[in-house]
Structures are given as C-alpha cells and as structure tokens.
Design a protein around this motif. Sequence first.
Motif, PDB file in Angstrom:
ATOM      1  N   LEU A   1       2.022  14.753   7.923  1.00 26.40           N
ATOM      2  CA  LEU A   1       3.312  14.151   7.597  1.00 26.40           C
ATOM      3  C   LEU A   1       3.726  13.161   8.670  1.00 26.40           C
ATOM      4  O   LEU A   1       4.251  12.080   8.371  1.00 26.40           O
ATOM      5  CB  LEU A   1       4.358  15.263   7.454  1.00 26.40           C
ATOM      6  N   GLU A   2       3.491  13.510   9.927  1.00 26.84           N
ATOM      7  CA  GLU A   2       3.882  12.629  11.025  1.00 26.84           C
ATOM      8  C   GLU A   2       3.172  11.276  10.934  1.00 26.84           C
ATOM      9  O   GLU A   2       3.764  10.222  11.211  1.00 26.84           O
ATOM     10  CB  GLU A   2       3.562  13.294  12.368  1.00 26.84           C
ATOM     11  N   ALA A   3       1.879  11.300  10.546  1.00 27.54           N
ATOM     12  CA  ALA A   3       1.124  10.054  10.433  1.00 27.54           C
ATOM     13  C   ALA A   3       1.653   9.185   9.308  1.00 27.54           C
ATOM     14  O   ALA A   3       1.718   7.952   9.436  1.00 27.54           O
ATOM     15  CB  ALA A   3      -0.357  10.370  10.200  1.00 27.54           C
ATOM     16  N   ILE A   4       2.050   9.790   8.200  1.00 27.99           N
ATOM     17  CA  ILE A   4       2.615   9.024   7.084  1.00 27.99           C
ATOM     18  C   ILE A   4       3.919   8.368   7.507  1.00 27.99           C
ATOM     19  O   ILE A   4       4.141   7.169   7.274  1.00 27.99           O
ATOM     20  CB  ILE A   4       2.834   9.940   5.862  1.00 27.99           C
ATOM     21  N   ILE A   5       4.805   9.133   8.147  1.00 25.24           N
ATOM     22  CA  ILE A   5       6.098   8.585   8.570  1.00 25.24           C
ATOM     23  C   ILE A   5       5.896   7.460   9.578  1.00 25.24           C
ATOM     24  O   ILE A   5       6.540   6.402   9.489  1.00 25.24           O
ATOM     25  CB  ILE A   5       6.979   9.704   9.147  1.00 25.24           C
ATOM     26  N   SER A   6       4.994   7.647  10.530  1.00 23.42           N
ATOM     27  CA  SER A   6       4.737   6.604  11.534  1.00 23.42           C
ATOM     28  C   SER A   6       4.163   5.353  10.889  1.00 23.42           C
ATOM     29  O   SER A   6       4.522   4.227  11.256  1.00 23.42           O
ATOM     30  CB  SER A   6       3.775   7.131  12.604  1.00 23.42           C
TER      31      SER A   6
ATOM     32  N   PRO B   1       0.837  -1.209   0.000  1.00 20.87           N
ATOM     33  CA  PRO B   1       0.000   0.000   0.000  1.00 20.87           C
ATOM     34  C   PRO B   1       0.867   1.252   0.000  1.00 20.87           C
ATOM     35  O   PRO B   1       2.000   1.237   0.496  1.00 20.87           O
ATOM     36  CB  PRO B   1      -0.788  -0.122   1.306  1.00 20.87           C
ATOM     37  N   ILE B   2       0.348   2.332  -0.561  1.00 21.24           N
ATOM     38  CA  ILE B   2       1.065   3.599  -0.533  1.00 21.24           C
ATOM     39  C   ILE B   2       0.376   4.535   0.458  1.00 21.24           C
ATOM     40  O   ILE B   2      -0.851   4.638   0.499  1.00 21.24           O
ATOM     41  CB  ILE B   2       1.168   4.254  -1.923  1.00 21.24           C
ATOM     42  N   LEU B   3       1.175   5.184   1.289  1.00 19.64           N
ATOM     43  CA  LEU B   3       0.680   6.100   2.322  1.00 19.64           C
ATOM     44  C   LEU B   3       0.916   7.518   1.827  1.00 19.64           C
ATOM     45  O   LEU B   3       2.068   7.932   1.627  1.00 19.64           O
ATOM     46  CB  LEU B   3       1.404   5.859   3.643  1.00 19.64           C
ATOM     47  N   VAL B   4      -0.156   8.264   1.614  1.00 24.13           N
ATOM     48  CA  VAL B   4      -0.053   9.554   0.945  1.00 24.13           C
ATOM     49  C   VAL B   4      -1.029  10.558   1.546  1.00 24.13           C
ATOM     50  O   VAL B   4      -1.913  10.213   2.332  1.00 24.13           O
ATOM     51  CB  VAL B   4      -0.349   9.411  -0.569  1.00 24.13           C
ATOM     52  N   TYR B   5      -0.872  11.820   1.125  1.00 25.51           N
ATOM     53  CA  TYR B   5      -1.850  12.847   1.430  1.00 25.51           C
ATOM     54  C   TYR B   5      -3.044  12.684   0.492  1.00 25.51           C
ATOM     55  O   TYR B   5      -3.069  11.805  -0.366  1.00 25.51           O
ATOM     56  CB  TYR B   5      -1.259  14.249   1.232  1.00 25.51           C
ATOM     57  N   SER B   6      -4.015  13.578   0.614  1.00 24.80           N
ATOM     58  CA  SER B   6      -5.185  13.548  -0.260  1.00 24.80           C
ATOM     59  C   SER B   6      -4.803  13.961  -1.678  1.00 24.80           C
ATOM     60  O   SER B   6      -3.668  14.381  -1.943  1.00 24.80           O
ATOM     61  CB  SER B   6      -6.264  14.483   0.274  1.00 24.80           C
ATOM     62  N   MET B   7      -5.763  13.855  -2.600  1.00 22.23           N
ATOM     63  CA  MET B   7      -5.537  14.256  -3.989  1.00 22.23           C
ATOM     64  C   MET B   7      -5.098  15.717  -4.046  1.00 22.23           C
ATOM     65  O   MET B   7      -5.549  16.556  -3.279  1.00 22.23           O
ATOM     66  CB  MET B   7      -6.808  14.069  -4.810  1.00 22.23           C
ATOM     67  N   GLY B   8      -4.223  16.020  -4.993  1.00 19.40           N
ATOM     68  CA  GLY B   8      -3.695  17.370  -5.122  1.00 19.40           C
ATOM     69  C   GLY B   8      -2.284  17.487  -4.595  1.00 19.40           C
ATOM     70  O   GLY B   8      -1.630  18.511  -4.790  1.00 19.40           O
ATOM     71  N   CYS B   9      -1.788  16.433  -3.927  1.00 20.25           N
ATOM     72  CA  CYS B   9      -0.427  16.426  -3.396  1.00 20.25           C
ATOM     73  C   CYS B   9       0.550  16.044  -4.503  1.00 20.25           C
ATOM     74  O   CYS B   9       0.374  15.028  -5.174  1.00 20.25           O
ATOM     75  CB  CYS B   9      -0.317  15.451  -2.231  1.00 20.25           C
ATOM     76  N   SER B  10       1.609  16.832  -4.681  1.00 23.99           N
ATOM     77  CA  SER B  10       2.580  16.579  -5.739  1.00 23.99           C
ATOM     78  C   SER B  10       3.368  15.302  -5.506  1.00 23.99           C
ATOM     79  O   SER B  10       3.699  14.578  -6.456  1.00 23.99           O
ATOM     80  CB  SER B  10       3.538  17.771  -5.849  1.00 23.99           C
ATOM     81  N   TYR B  11       3.675  14.996  -4.236  1.00 19.69           N
ATOM     82  CA  TYR B  11       4.416  13.764  -3.943  1.00 19.69           C
ATOM     83  C   TYR B  11       3.568  12.541  -4.289  1.00 19.69           C
ATOM     84  O   TYR B  11       4.070  11.551  -4.823  1.00 19.69           O
ATOM     85  CB  TYR B  11       4.822  13.727  -2.471  1.00 19.69           C
ATOM     86  N   ARG B  12       2.293  12.601  -3.988  1.00 27.28           N
ATOM     87  CA  ARG B  12       1.399  11.492  -4.333  1.00 27.28           C
ATOM     88  C   ARG B  12       1.348  11.296  -5.842  1.00 27.28           C
ATOM     89  O   ARG B  12       1.408  10.162  -6.328  1.00 27.28           O
ATOM     90  CB  ARG B  12       0.002  11.772  -3.786  1.00 27.28           C
ATOM     91  N   GLN B  13       1.241  12.389  -6.589  1.00 26.73           N
ATOM     92  CA  GLN B  13       1.170  12.290  -8.038  1.00 26.73           C
ATOM     93  C   GLN B  13       2.436  11.652  -8.603  1.00 26.73           C
ATOM     94  O   GLN B  13       2.370  10.779  -9.470  1.00 26.73           O
ATOM     95  CB  GLN B  13       0.979  13.683  -8.640  1.00 26.73           C
ATOM     96  N   THR B  14       3.592  12.068  -8.105  1.00 26.39           N
ATOM     97  CA  THR B  14       4.857  11.493  -8.576  1.00 26.39           C
ATOM     98  C   THR B  14       4.953  10.015  -8.229  1.00 26.39           C
ATOM     99  O   THR B  14       5.400   9.192  -9.043  1.00 26.39           O
ATOM    100  CB  THR B  14       6.040  12.263  -7.957  1.00 26.39           C
ATOM    101  N   LEU B  15       4.534   9.648  -7.010  1.00 25.54           N
ATOM    102  CA  LEU B  15       4.584   8.251  -6.592  1.00 25.54           C
ATOM    103  C   LEU B  15       3.676   7.389  -7.467  1.00 25.54           C
ATOM    104  O   LEU B  15       4.071   6.293  -7.898  1.00 25.54           O
ATOM    105  CB  LEU B  15       4.183   8.137  -5.123  1.00 25.54           C
ATOM    106  N   GLU B  16       2.468   7.864  -7.750  1.00 27.96           N
ATOM    107  CA  GLU B  16       1.546   7.090  -8.576  1.00 27.96           C
ATOM    108  C   GLU B  16       2.066   6.951 -10.007  1.00 27.96           C
ATOM    109  O   GLU B  16       1.902   5.897 -10.638  1.00 27.96           O
ATOM    110  CB  GLU B  16       0.166   7.744  -8.561  1.00 27.96           C
TER     111      GLU B  16
END
Length: 298
Positions: A217-222, A183-198
């Motif tokens: 960010l803390e929740a993603i890292i954890s 699974p990928i852990l990301v922010y909601s739609m509109g996040c540039s990092y999510r777009q690059t990862l996808e």
Amino acid sequence: MESGDLRIFQCVAQEGNLTKAAARLGYVQSNVTARIRHLETEVGTPLFIRHNRGMTLSPAGEMLLTYADKIIGLLNDASKALQATNTPSGPLRIGSTQTAAAVRLPELFAKYYKQFPAVSLSLATGNSQMLIDQVMGYELEGAFIGCSCDHSDIASVPVYDEELYIVSSGVDAEPVEELTGKPILVYSMGCSYRQTLEEWLRSSGVTRPVIMEFGTLEAIISGVASGMGISLLPEIVIRQQIESGILRKHSLPTGVNHMMTRFITRKDAFVSSALGAFMAMLPKEYDMIEGRKDTSEV
C-alpha cells in the motif's frame, strides 16, 4: 492412507519443493521423498510432475489435495475442540487485505491482545481471492476480504463500509474524466480495489489501461503522490495525505463508490474460544451474519 502421509503431501504441494518441505516439517529429505513415493504407490498414480524448478501437482495430485485439505482441517478442528477451554488461548491465524491490515486492524488487534494475552495472534496479508482460498484450505481461521463471497462453505460477516475515491497527485488539478488516460497503480490480480477501478475505467471507455503493479500500500500511495498515475483507495487510507495536499481525491458515481470489508470463516470449522472472542469484538453496526447463525461461545 495415513494422515501423516497426507500432511507431508500437503506440505510438499504448498512448497513445491522437497527440500523446503522437509525443512518446514523438520524431517530429512529422504524420509519425505520415501513417504511421497509410498503414497503414490498406494493410490496408483503420480501425484507430482517433477521438473528442474521443483514439483508441480499432477491432475490426480490436485484432486487429492482438495481432500487432504479437508481431512487435515477436520483433524485439526477435532484437536482444537478436544483441547478447547472457555478462556481464549493458543494460536489464532487471521488474514486480511493490506488496506484493512494497515488502517482497521491495529486498534482491533491491540484491544484483543490486551484482553486475551494467552492467544498467539498472527496476521497474514494477501488479496481477497488468496485469503478465501486460505480459509477454504483451513490455513486461516478467518480473514478480512474486500469483496462478497457466495461460496457455499463460507460464512461472511460485513464489518467495514469503505467509501472509495480515485486518487491522484496533489498537483493534478484535472477533473476525474481527464485522469482516465493515466497509468493505474494497483496490487496484483485478485485485488477487489483493482477490479473496481478497471470496471470504472471500462465504463469510461478505457479498455486497455497502462497497469503498474505494486506489492504494498505504501508503494502505491508514494507512486501516486509522485505523479506516476492514479489509483482507487478507501478514504480512511488516504485521509492524512489528502489533508496535507500530497494527494487529491476524486468522487466516483454512486454504486461504485463504496466497498464492504467482510470477515469470513468456514461454516464447518470449529469456532474456538479464541476465534469466538475475536468475532465478538468486530464492529457491531452490522448484526447480520451471512451464511451461519452465531453459535460461538466466548
């Protein structure tokens, strides 16, 4: 059509609720309701669709909001210009992605506040598209975004070149190719990092990854550290966790392993002494301003 009515209309559109808009404006609700009805009578068409959950803009309302944002923004700019002094002071509203806010801005903000204590500096966080919309709507004087912006009304300054890595739990020893099924852990739609990862996953043959959305960010890292999945983050964000063995980083192919953080403003917005001083403190390694010559006075 009075500017006061447009300000009330804009607030109701943003809140989607008469009660919340009235509280924010400091008006009684009946006054707000009457002003909205007067405006609808004046333009000759409903501006809102009323429903149990509140109010949603009608197509005509959406059109009027575009003009209202511009008109109110220009009026606010005119007021700032008339009140401007050579000494930075007053409110300064800056937006940022969460990653930039967490690791890039604390030192910059501390330095700025120490030098210009009369400025009331505020920070709003969100994804890049949300921040672009808020700058366009004059809600923010400027914002740090994680993508390019070719909008004709936006000026963009490149400030931070971030090196990106796929990150996994420190106990995951698999090569990066074997992590694509997680699974990928990301922010909601509109996040540039999510777009690059996808986009990277699609190039690796994964068209429908399992997506887990997190708000911080803390929740993603954890989540990544606990083995829930993988993510894509700048090296500066995860350096400490990498060194301590909590996370493991995996290199990306050249071409997708860097992302530029840019600072954006409206081209037509008034550059106050507070904003000009802030922009003067941005990193100097990038001297080219995309879309506007630097005419601010500090």
